[in-house]
Design a protein around this motif. Structure first.
Motif, PDB file in Angstrom:
ATOM      1  N   ALA A 221      13.005  -9.460  -2.888  1.00 47.15           N
ATOM      2  CA  ALA A 221      14.308  -8.797  -3.053  1.00 47.15           C
ATOM      3  C   ALA A 221      14.115  -7.423  -3.709  1.00 47.15           C
ATOM      4  N   ALA A 222      13.242  -7.358  -4.709  1.00 46.50           N
ATOM      5  CA  ALA A 222      12.973  -6.072  -5.378  1.00 46.50           C
ATOM      6  C   ALA A 222      12.334  -5.103  -4.386  1.00 46.50           C
ATOM      7  N   ALA A 223      11.409  -5.617  -3.561  1.00 45.30           N
ATOM      8  CA  ALA A 223      10.713  -4.767  -2.579  1.00 45.30           C
ATOM      9  C   ALA A 223      11.713  -4.149  -1.603  1.00 45.30           C
ATOM     10  N   GLY A 224      12.743  -4.914  -1.269  1.00 46.68           N
ATOM     11  CA  GLY A 224      13.718  -4.427  -0.297  1.00 46.68           C
ATOM     12  C   GLY A 224      14.721  -3.445  -0.869  1.00 46.68           C
ATOM     13  N   SER A 225      14.739  -3.281  -2.177  1.00 46.61           N
ATOM     14  CA  SER A 225      15.776  -2.409  -2.749  1.00 46.61           C
ATOM     15  C   SER A 225      15.201  -1.267  -3.582  1.00 46.61           C
ATOM     16  N   LEU A 226      13.921  -0.938  -3.349  1.00 46.20           N
ATOM     17  CA  LEU A 226      13.314   0.160  -4.123  1.00 46.20           C
ATOM     18  C   LEU A 226      13.918   1.492  -3.711  1.00 46.20           C
ATOM     19  N   ASP A 227      14.076   2.387  -4.666  1.00 47.68           N
ATOM     20  CA  ASP A 227      14.493   3.743  -4.298  1.00 47.68           C
ATOM     21  C   ASP A 227      13.615   4.770  -5.033  1.00 47.68           C
ATOM     22  N   GLU A 228      13.934   6.040  -4.800  1.00 49.26           N
ATOM     23  CA  GLU A 228      13.147   7.150  -5.364  1.00 49.26           C
ATOM     24  C   GLU A 228      12.917   7.042  -6.863  1.00 49.26           C
ATOM     25  N   THR A 229      13.982   6.633  -7.605  1.00 46.28           N
ATOM     26  CA  THR A 229      13.851   6.611  -9.068  1.00 46.28           C
ATOM     27  C   THR A 229      12.833   5.559  -9.498  1.00 46.28           C
ATOM     28  N   ASP A 230      12.762   4.431  -8.759  1.00 45.44           N
ATOM     29  CA  ASP A 230      11.760   3.410  -9.093  1.00 45.44           C
ATOM     30  C   ASP A 230      10.349   3.994  -8.989  1.00 45.44           C
TER      31      ASP A 230
ATOM     32  N   ILE B  90       4.124   1.526  -5.079  1.00 44.93           N
ATOM     33  CA  ILE B  90       5.173   0.642  -4.548  1.00 44.93           C
ATOM     34  C   ILE B  90       4.998  -0.765  -5.136  1.00 44.93           C
ATOM     35  N   TYR B  91       3.732  -1.230  -5.149  1.00 43.35           N
ATOM     36  CA  TYR B  91       3.468  -2.549  -5.749  1.00 43.35           C
ATOM     37  C   TYR B  91       3.799  -2.524  -7.243  1.00 43.35           C
ATOM     38  N   ARG B  92       3.458  -1.411  -7.881  1.00 43.18           N
ATOM     39  CA  ARG B  92       3.774  -1.281  -9.308  1.00 43.18           C
ATOM     40  C   ARG B  92       5.284  -1.299  -9.549  1.00 43.18           C
ATOM     41  N   ALA B  93       6.025  -0.629  -8.665  1.00 42.85           N
ATOM     42  CA  ALA B  93       7.484  -0.557  -8.846  1.00 42.85           C
ATOM     43  C   ALA B  93       8.125  -1.940  -8.715  1.00 42.85           C
ATOM     44  N   VAL B  94       7.626  -2.730  -7.779  1.00 42.34           N
ATOM     45  CA  VAL B  94       8.148  -4.099  -7.625  1.00 42.34           C
ATOM     46  C   VAL B  94       7.839  -4.892  -8.899  1.00 42.34           C
ATOM     47  N   ALA B  95       6.598  -4.771  -9.374  1.00 39.94           N
ATOM     48  CA  ALA B  95       6.189  -5.506 -10.578  1.00 39.94           C
ATOM     49  C   ALA B  95       7.030  -5.092 -11.790  1.00 39.94           C
ATOM     50  N   LEU B  96       7.284  -3.789 -11.901  1.00 32.16           N
ATOM     51  CA  LEU B  96       8.060  -3.292 -13.055  1.00 32.16           C
ATOM     52  C   LEU B  96       9.479  -3.850 -13.052  1.00 32.16           C
ATOM     53  N   ARG B  97      10.065  -3.939 -11.861  1.00 34.33           N
ATOM     54  CA  ARG B  97      11.406  -4.531 -11.749  1.00 34.33           C
ATOM     55  C   ARG B  97      11.405  -5.950 -12.327  1.00 34.33           C
ATOM     56  N   LEU B  98      10.396  -6.734 -11.941  1.00 36.04           N
ATOM     57  CA  LEU B  98      10.329  -8.125 -12.396  1.00 36.04           C
ATOM     58  C   LEU B  98      10.071  -8.185 -13.902  1.00 36.04           C
TER      59      LEU B  98
END
Ligand code: C5P
Length: 213
Positions: A57-66, A34-42
Motif C-alpha cells: 500500500a505504501a509502495a502504491g502511494s509514494l510521491d515526490e516528497t517521500d 524508493i525501497y527506502r521511502a516505503v520502509a520509512l513510511r512503515l
C-alpha cells in the motif's frame, strides 16, 4: 539508451550513476530511494516490517516528497529497506514505476541511468549498457564510516562493517531478485580504483555503445 548500475551498498554506484546521467544528459533514478521511502513510511507508522500488505500500500502511494525526505539516508532506514526489499509483493509493486522511468525518462531525455541491485538482471534485462560496481567489504565500510563521521554520526568502523556484511548477505541471499551481476555486465571493482578512474572507464563503455547504435 538505458544504463544500469548495480552493486552492493557503498560501492560507489550512486556517485557513478549520477555523474553518468549528468555527463550524457540522461534521466537518473536511484531505485534504492524508493525501497527506502516505503520502509520509512512503515517505520514512521510503527508498522511491522513483515506486513507485506502495508508495504505494498505504501509502495502504491509514494510521491515526490517521500523521495526527498532527508531521513531516507539514515542507517536505520537502509536496514529496514533491505527487509522490505526481500518481499516479492513489494518488489512487484515497484517494478512498473522503475520500468516506466527507463522507457520514458522525464523531460523527454534520450536515455536513463538507473542504479540499484537488480536493474540489469530483472528491471531492465535488455538495457544497452550494464555496469556492476563492487569493492571489498573493508573498502566500502571505510568509505561509509568516513561519510557518517563527516555527518557527525558517532559510530565505530567495526559496527559499520558488521552492518554492511548483514545487508550484503540479505541482498545476495534473498530468493527474489538477489544481488548479482548480469551475465553481460561490465564489472568495475573500485577497491583500488578512484571514482575518477571508474567514471572514465564507464564513460568509455557508454561512448563505445553509442558509437555502435
Ligand atoms: O542502494 P540503497 O542502499 O539505497 O538501497 C537500500 C536497500 O534497498 C538495499 O539494501 C536493498 O535491499 C534494497 N534495494 C533493492 N533493489 C534495488 C535497490 C535497493 O533490493 N533495486
Amino acid at each position: 539508451m538505458i544504463i544500469t548500475v548495480d552493486g552492493p551498498v557503498a560501492a560507489g554506484k550512486g556517485t557513478l550513476a549520477r555523474r553518468l546521467a549528468a555527463r550524457f544528459g540522461y534521466g537518473y533514478l536511484d531505485t534504492g530511494s524508493i525501497y527506502r521511502a516505503v520502509a520509512l513510511r512503515l517505520l514512521r507508522a510503527g508498522t511491522d516490517l513483515d506486513d507485506s500488505r502495508a508495504a505494498v500500500a505504501a509502495a502504491g502511494s509514494l510521491d515526490e516528497t517521500d523521495l526527498s525526505d532527508p531521513a531516507l539516508r539514515d542507517e536505520a532506514t537502509g536496514d529496514a529497506a533491505s527487509h522490505i526489499a526481500a518481499q516479492p509483493a513489494v518488489r512487484a509493486a515497484l517494478l512498473a514505476f522503475q520500468r516506466a522511468f527507463a522507457a520514458d525518462p522525464p523531460d523527454g531525455r534520450a536515455g536513463a541511468v538507473l542504479d540499484g541491485r537488480d536493474i540489469g538482471t530483472v528491471v531492465c534485462p535488455k538495457a544497452d549498457v550494464k555496469l556492476f560496481v563492487t569493492a571489498s567489504p573493508e573498502a566500502r565500510a571505510g568509505r561509509r564510516h568516513a561519510e557518517l563521521r563527516a555527518r557527525g554520526v558517532e559510530v565505530s568502523y567495526e559496527a559499520v562493517l558488521d552492518d554492511l556484511r548483514r545487508r550484503d548477505a540479505r541482498d545476495s541471499e534473498r530468493g527474489v531478485s538477489p544481488l548479482r551481476p548480469a551475465d553481460d555486465a561490465h564489472l568495475l571493482d573500485t577497491t583500488n580504483l578512484s571514482i575518477e578512474a571508474a567514471f572514465k572507464a564507464a564513460c568509455d563503455i557508454v561512448a563505445g555503445k553509442q558509437a555502435t547504435t
